[in-house]
Design an enzyme around this catalytic site. Structure first.
Site, PDB file in Angstrom:
ATOM      1  N   TYR A 148      90.568  41.271  73.483  1.00 61.69           N
ATOM      2  CA  TYR A 148      91.212  40.123  72.856  1.00 61.69           C
ATOM      3  C   TYR A 148      90.666  38.844  73.462  1.00 61.69           C
ATOM      4  O   TYR A 148      90.581  38.711  74.688  1.00 61.69           O
ATOM      5  CB  TYR A 148      92.734  40.176  73.072  1.00 61.69           C
ATOM      6  CG  TYR A 148      93.467  39.034  72.420  1.00 61.69           C
ATOM      7  CD1 TYR A 148      93.564  38.958  71.032  1.00 61.69           C
ATOM      8  CD2 TYR A 148      94.045  38.025  73.183  1.00 61.69           C
ATOM      9  CE1 TYR A 148      94.236  37.903  70.417  1.00 61.69           C
ATOM     10  CE2 TYR A 148      94.720  36.969  72.573  1.00 61.69           C
ATOM     11  CZ  TYR A 148      94.805  36.914  71.189  1.00 61.69           C
ATOM     12  OH  TYR A 148      95.475  35.869  70.595  1.00 61.69           O
ATOM     13  N   ASP A 243      84.821  36.460  79.562  1.00 61.29           N
ATOM     14  CA  ASP A 243      86.164  35.940  79.308  1.00 61.29           C
ATOM     15  C   ASP A 243      87.081  36.273  80.491  1.00 61.29           C
ATOM     16  O   ASP A 243      87.546  37.399  80.642  1.00 61.29           O
ATOM     17  CB  ASP A 243      86.703  36.527  77.997  1.00 61.29           C
ATOM     18  CG  ASP A 243      88.046  35.915  77.599  1.00 61.29           C
ATOM     19  OD1 ASP A 243      88.611  35.146  78.400  1.00 61.29           O
ATOM     20  OD2 ASP A 243      88.517  36.212  76.484  1.00 61.29           O
ATOM     21  N   LYS A 276      95.327  30.657  81.320  1.00 64.58           N
ATOM     22  CA  LYS A 276      96.452  31.201  82.079  1.00 64.58           C
ATOM     23  C   LYS A 276      96.589  30.566  83.476  1.00 64.58           C
ATOM     24  O   LYS A 276      97.069  29.451  83.554  1.00 64.58           O
ATOM     25  CB  LYS A 276      96.373  32.724  82.073  1.00 64.58           C
ATOM     26  CG  LYS A 276      96.442  33.246  80.601  1.00 64.58           C
ATOM     27  CD  LYS A 276      96.593  34.729  80.429  1.00 64.58           C
ATOM     28  CE  LYS A 276      96.939  35.097  78.992  1.00 64.58           C
ATOM     29  NZ  LYS A 276      95.846  35.535  78.147  1.00 64.58           N
TER      30      LYS A 276
HETATM   31  C1  LIG Z   1      95.357  35.287  76.672  1.00 67.69           C
HETATM   32  C2  LIG Z   1      93.906  35.532  76.412  1.00 67.69           C
HETATM   33  C3  LIG Z   1      93.147  34.710  75.543  1.00 67.69           C
HETATM   34  C4  LIG Z   1      93.775  33.678  74.651  1.00 67.69           C
HETATM   35  O1  LIG Z   1      94.357  32.629  75.361  1.00 67.69           O
HETATM   36  P1  LIG Z   1      95.480  31.731  74.632  1.00 67.69           P
HETATM   37  O2  LIG Z   1      95.765  30.665  75.630  1.00 67.69           O
HETATM   38  O3  LIG Z   1      96.632  32.644  74.336  1.00 67.69           O
HETATM   39  O4  LIG Z   1      94.861  31.203  73.386  1.00 67.69           O
HETATM   40  C5  LIG Z   1      91.783  34.904  75.482  1.00 67.69           C
HETATM   41  N1  LIG Z   1      91.187  35.870  76.198  1.00 67.69           N
HETATM   42  C6  LIG Z   1      91.869  36.689  77.027  1.00 67.69           C
HETATM   43  C7  LIG Z   1      91.140  37.726  77.818  1.00 67.69           C
HETATM   44  C8  LIG Z   1      93.255  36.562  77.140  1.00 67.69           C
HETATM   45  O5  LIG Z   1      93.938  37.407  77.927  1.00 67.69           O
END
Ligand SMILES: *Cc1c(COP(=O)(O)O)cnc(C)c1O
Length: 440
Positions: A148, A243, A276
């Site tokens: 994701y 990511d 985050k």
């Molecule tokens: C939470 C998450 C996102 C998306 O971040 P948002 O602030 O919710 O848009 C992207 N990549 C990873 C790996 C995530 O855990």
């Protein structure tokens, strides 16, 4: 029997689709009524009915220091008193960018020379992909099934049939031609990676990968797989987008990348995304990379990106305070708390005779109701996930709040002390028995 949470959920559904502003909050996969939270402090959250829970969600990761750390709150209050948003550069943005760049290093290797601040992880990955396309002049993106990266169109893509075929829309509303710019392959599968580059290598702009996947449950990368991605992408003139939105500044001061460098797996991603923890609970995310790549962004380069609230002074203040407070002692405390809960989880399920595994990636862990740690999305999905709902509710009855889906990581914080950890350990056996007696 109607408590304040139920009343609120009913009212919410009349005015908000599904009653929530992000789908997992609706408890779709565990059933029951979501807790509407009124406040949070340290390792605990309090719902609208006044019930207090020990929290293992941590706002899905940001609360590394625990909720509402007094120093972070005070810093944000001070910033608020000076103005909520300016739409002009501020000194704090410079400091936060420097902190991020400074932290993401291993010896002399510093893959982040420049940082652009945005507001969400979705924006960070979306921008990273546009940047990779701008740098390479190519269109195709490779992503891994089950990973994701936020909800932009091209990332809501589902694998077509067979390896290395163009993806199908992963959501209604995603145009097929946009999904077809994404190639979805199996995670931890070197052959799939080789095949996709053999077939499309000259048209691939980038591979995007979760540093360690934690959005299909925790599925750690096999040793060498992240390095293989970097080497393969680079051999074909493509970029690696790493990511770290979830893992960055949570599993290690230098993110999952830092952990792997320490362990001797040496590679360098071209663009790293953060979210985050970096915003300390405020809306803030970032992308970073070497100057040659990052300076392709406007206003220096031709790749457009902008944001009215980008680098928001309150978010930046929370980010700076959080990173400054995230000392080696904090990481040691979170690592130890995570190991203790993961071990207790494993032991409780073993004692109850439940077939399970506890996958771990640094201080991230979760539960899988299958006999071994999955390596792919198909394996993660093949587990007995029906065992999670009774497990979750048994924990909740004992005032422990777990993530409301088996496909999410459990998050510890530096505020989980002896009292909280002992309470979690004490609650696990009953939950494990509930999982044992679950039926489809
Ligand atoms: C939470 C998450 C996102 C998306 O971040 P948002 O602030 O919710 O848009 C992207 N990549 C990873 C790996 C995530 O855990």
């Amino acid at each position: 029997m109607s408590d304040r949470n139920e009343t609120l959920f009913d009212t919410a559904r009349a005015v908000i689709p599904g009653g929530v502003n992000s789908p997992v909050r609706a408890y779709g996969s565990v059933g029951g009524t979501p807790r509407f939270l009124a406040s949070a402090n340290g390792a605990r959250v309090t719902d609208a009915a006044g019930a207090e829970y020990i929290d293992l969600v941590a706002s899905w990761g940001p609360a590394l220091l625990g909720h509402a750390h007094p120093d972070v709150v005070r810093t944000v209050q001070d910033a608020a008193s000076r103005g909520l948003s300016f739409g002009a550069p501020t000194e704090g943005e410079v400091e936060l960018a420097q902190l991020i760049a400074e932290r993401v290093r291993h010896g002399d290797v510093r893959p982040v020379e420049r940082v652009r601040l945005v507001s969400t992880g979705t924006e960070a990955t979306m921008t990273a992909i546009r940047l990779a396309r701008g740098v390479t002049g190519r269109d195709l993106l490779v992503k891994f099934s089950g990973h994701y990266h936020g909800h932009s169109d091209g990332l809501l893509a589902a694998a077509g049939s067979g390896v290395a075929t163009l993806a199908l829309p992963g959501s209604a509303g995603v145009p097929a031609p946009i999904a077809a710019q994404t190639l979805v392959i199996d995670y931890n599968d070197p052959d799939a990676l080789a095949t996709v580059f053999a077939e499309h290598g000259e048209r691939i702009a980038a591979v995007i990968v979760e540093a360690a996947s934690a959005n299909m449950g925790v599925v750690p990368p096999l040793p060498g797989f992240n390095k293989l991605i970097a080497d393969t992408a680079h051999a074909h003139g493509a970029l690696m987008i790493f990511d770290e939105v979830l893992t960055g500044f949570r599993v290690h001061a230098a993110g999952f990348w830092g952990l792997q460098q320490q362990a001797g797996e040496q590679y360098e991603p071209d663009i790293i995304t953060f979210g985050k923890v970096v915003g300390g609970g405020m809306p803030l995310a970032a992308l970073g990379g070497r100057a040659a790549v990052m300076d392709m962004l406007a206003p220096v380069g031709p790749v457009y990106q902008a944001g009215t609230l980008s680098g928001n002074p309150l978010s930046v203040a929370a980010g700076i305070a959080t990173l400054r407070l995230a000392t080696p002692e904090v990481y040691a405390a979170v690592d130890a708390a995570a190991a203790r809960v993961a071990d207790a989880l494993d032991a409780a399920l073993t004692d109850a005779g439940v077939v399970h595994a506890v996958p771990r990636a640094g201080n991230l862990f979760g539960v899988v109701f299958a006999g071994s740690v999955p390596t792919t999305y198909a394996q993660a999905q093949a587990q007995e996930s029906f065992r999670y709902a009774p497990f979750f509710h048994a924990m909740r009855e004992q005032r422990i709040a777990l993530p409301p889906s088996v496909f999410e990581a459990w998050f510890l914080t530096a505020a989980h002390g002896e009292a909280e950890l002992a309470a979690i350990e004490a609650a696990l056996p009953a939950a494990a028995r509930a999982a044992a007696s679950a039926s489809v």
